[in-house]
Each structure stands twice: as structure tokens, then as C-alpha cells.
Write a protein that holds these residues in place. Sequence first.
Motif, PDB file in Angstrom:
ATOM      1  N   LEU A  48       0.805  -1.220   0.000  1.00 55.08           N
ATOM      2  CA  LEU A  48       0.000   0.000   0.000  1.00 55.08           C
ATOM      3  C   LEU A  48       0.841   1.275   0.000  1.00 55.08           C
ATOM      4  O   LEU A  48       0.361   2.330  -0.415  1.00 55.08           O
ATOM      5  N   THR A  49       2.082   1.202   0.470  1.00 59.00           N
ATOM      6  CA  THR A  49       2.921   2.402   0.504  1.00 59.00           C
ATOM      7  C   THR A  49       3.610   2.674  -0.833  1.00 59.00           C
ATOM      8  O   THR A  49       4.306   3.680  -0.974  1.00 59.00           O
ATOM      9  N   GLY A  50       3.416   1.782  -1.800  1.00 62.63           N
ATOM     10  CA  GLY A  50       4.064   1.988  -3.100  1.00 62.63           C
ATOM     11  C   GLY A  50       3.171   1.709  -4.285  1.00 62.63           C
ATOM     12  O   GLY A  50       3.651   1.398  -5.377  1.00 62.63           O
ATOM     13  N   LEU A  51       1.868   1.846  -4.111  1.00 64.02           N
ATOM     14  CA  LEU A  51       0.898   1.461  -5.138  1.00 64.02           C
ATOM     15  C   LEU A  51       1.225   1.999  -6.534  1.00 64.02           C
ATOM     16  O   LEU A  51       1.252   1.253  -7.512  1.00 64.02           O
ATOM     17  N   CYS A  52       1.453   3.308  -6.641  1.00 62.68           N
ATOM     18  CA  CYS A  52       1.622   3.921  -7.957  1.00 62.68           C
ATOM     19  C   CYS A  52       3.070   4.283  -8.253  1.00 62.68           C
ATOM     20  O   CYS A  52       3.346   5.007  -9.211  1.00 62.68           O
ATOM     21  N   LEU A  53       4.003   3.756  -7.463  1.00 65.30           N
ATOM     22  CA  LEU A  53       5.415   4.039  -7.705  1.00 65.30           C
ATOM     23  C   LEU A  53       5.993   3.056  -8.715  1.00 65.30           C
ATOM     24  O   LEU A  53       5.473   1.950  -8.906  1.00 65.30           O
ATOM     25  N   GLY A  63      -1.877   2.765 -12.071  1.00 69.17           N
ATOM     26  CA  GLY A  63      -2.394   4.050 -12.498  1.00 69.17           C
ATOM     27  C   GLY A  63      -3.273   4.653 -11.418  1.00 69.17           C
ATOM     28  O   GLY A  63      -3.447   4.081 -10.329  1.00 69.17           O
ATOM     29  N   ALA A  64      -3.864   5.803 -11.718  1.00 74.63           N
ATOM     30  CA  ALA A  64      -4.654   6.530 -10.719  1.00 74.63           C
ATOM     31  C   ALA A  64      -5.891   5.747 -10.288  1.00 74.63           C
ATOM     32  O   ALA A  64      -6.191   5.655  -9.095  1.00 74.63           O
ATOM     33  N   LEU A  65      -6.634   5.173 -11.242  1.00 74.94           N
ATOM     34  CA  LEU A  65      -7.853   4.470 -10.884  1.00 74.94           C
ATOM     35  C   LEU A  65      -7.562   3.232 -10.050  1.00 74.94           C
ATOM     36  O   LEU A  65      -8.224   2.976  -9.035  1.00 74.94           O
ATOM     37  N   ASP A  66      -6.562   2.449 -10.435  1.00 75.85           N
ATOM     38  CA  ASP A  66      -6.225   1.257  -9.660  1.00 75.85           C
ATOM     39  C   ASP A  66      -5.705   1.631  -8.272  1.00 75.85           C
ATOM     40  O   ASP A  66      -5.970   0.930  -7.290  1.00 75.85           O
TER      41      ASP A  66
END
Length: 378
Positions: A48-53, A63-66
Motif C-alpha cells: 500500500l505504501t508503493g501502489l503507484c510508484l 495508475g490513478a484508478l487502480d
Amino acid sequence: MDFELSPTQIERRAAVTAAVAKRLAAHRTTTDPELVRLAWKNIAGSGLTGLCLPEEYGGSGLGALDTALALEAFGAACSDTGLVFGIAAHLLSCAVPVGEFGAEGARELLAGMASGDVIAGNAMTEDEAGSDVGRIRTTATRTEGGYVLDGEKSFVSNAPVADVFVTYAVTDPAAGFLGISAFAVPRALDGITVGEPLPKMGLDGCLAARVRFDGCVVPDRYLLGAEGSGGAIFQHSMAWERGCLFAAYLGLMEHQLAECVRHTTERRQFGRKIAGFQAVSHRVARMRLRLESARLLLYRACWLLDAGRTDVTAIAMAKTAVSEAAVANSLDAVQLFGSSGYVAGAGIDQQLRDCLPTTIFSGTTEIQLELIARETGL
């Protein structure tokens, strides 16, 4: 238009829910910095601390939606909304600009940020610069090999436990908006003072404090983007924060609605379930209407971000809809639960306190309405 989630998205949401249940089973909201860091460590393994990294730094590359869908599941499964907020702010207002605008030196922080070992705080707000970010007074003066930061930030989420601050300072006073620069500032540098945790009405699990820079020398490698691009970088990070962070409140409202349905179908007054009273059932129906309307606006705003179309109006409408729905639904939940909703400990009271600041942080509702009006042609 396809409103169905993909099998992968459904599986990811289920995985987040399971991870929270397992990793935070013993967690209780706390303001103890050591226990807050322990909670971060426990949940960080879920990703959860690196979802979009970027994946190359240990992130999931979403991406933003995911990212929003994962944070929505997090918000529904975790009763410590302050913890959820702190992690989302770390990811969206700090890690995103480091990942997208940082040079090689700053990007070295990303692996730790993705793993949760490095906690970040967003240091923008000042006493005289809240909504009016153009009035920040913190300065960054050029020196050999870097910049000297001087100034004080009045409200920095995660500050008491942060290892790095993403901050903004004036490098050219004459250039206005184009004279602001962005930096990723490791806490270990000399000249940084973090104040005591600020007492707050809600979001207790996200510690906040004042941060002061006194002659703090920040090496060039921690400059984000080009000098003078800080304003644009901040706007970009706010698009992600307003678009994705508020998905956590969709999760809170989803959980809250389920609690209200359970309560009203179990509690009896005057010889019948209170759900059978129209005044009660219509209140619950309006709660669902607000939630579903806000969810559609937020999903659309994130979809536009993924399409490379940063739609200011769509993001502002989504942020406003979610924040106002969260406050209204929480007030309704207190009313539905009656005295048990007012008494501390049932959880409903805490939900209201956690939702009240949504109309203030990440740009007040009034600012969002100004943005919407401006983009409408007024």
C-alpha cells in the motif's frame, strides 16, 4: 462506458482487505510515534505504501484508478482513518512528485518510500499560506552545491514520524508562481526542527506537526524538477491527492453504510425495527445516493488522469462531492445510532471527526468551487 471492474481489480481489492485484516488485526488508533511507525511497518508489506510508484523501485506501477480502488478497500477495512490518510498522503503528495520529477539523487529515496521504510511528509502549508500557496515565505537561497532553506511550515502531516519532507520554497521572489521550487529534504540534514504533535479533532493516527528550516543546506540532487517549477509540481501532486486519496473516504462511507443498515434492521422501537420508519429508511437511502454519486465522480476523475487528461474541474467536483458526502453521511450515521453514536467508543463518533477535515485539506471546498466556477466560464 464500462462500469465493471476487471478480475484483476477485484482480486487486488480483496487482497488489500485480507492484508488489513491480517496485518492490522491487533492495531488500535494511537498517537504514540513508535506505535504509528510499527503500524506502518506492519501494513507496508501489503504494497500500500508503493501502489503507484515505479516497479523498478519496488512499487506496483499502478495508475490513478487502480490506486484509488486499492485505497478505497484500505479505507473500508481499516478503522484507523488517520493511518490510511497518512499513508495515502505519503504516497500521493510526496512519493509521486519524487518519482516523476526527482533526479537520480532524489529518486534514491523511492525504494524506501515504496517499502514504507522511509516515511514522507508534505511540507507546504504555512501560517499565511494555506489556500493561497503563492504566499509562502520559506526561502531557498542558492549556495555552492545546493540551496539554503529558511522558514517554517505550520501543518505537516506525518511530520513526527517522517524521514523526508517534500517541501516548497521561494527561489525567485520576483517571479511569483514561477519563483517556487520543490525539494525532497531528508530529515537527517542539519537545520530541521520538528515540533510536538499537534492536537487535532480527528485523523488521530496521522500525526502532524510544525517543521522549521533554519539554514538547512539541501544538496542539488534533492531539487525536484527545474528551479521555479515547484508550483506546477505541487499542482500535479494535488491532482493525484484529490483524485486518489479521497477514495479512502469512499471506503469509509461504504463500511459506515453497512453499519447503519445492520443497526437499523436490528434495533427496535415502538414494537418494530426502526428501518421500517420512513424517516429512517429515507435517511439511509440518501446516504447511499451520496456515496454512489461521489464514487462515480471520483472514478471518472481518476480515469481522466490515467488518460493523460488532468481535468481540473473533474478532480475538483470529485473532491467536493466526496468530502461533502462524507460529512453529511457521518452526521446521518450519528443521528441513526442516536446516543450510542454520540458516545465515544462506538466508532460512529470517530468517523464524524475523521470526515470533518475533508472539506479543508487538499484544498478547501471553497477553493474547489472557485476552480469549478472558473472552468465553467465564470
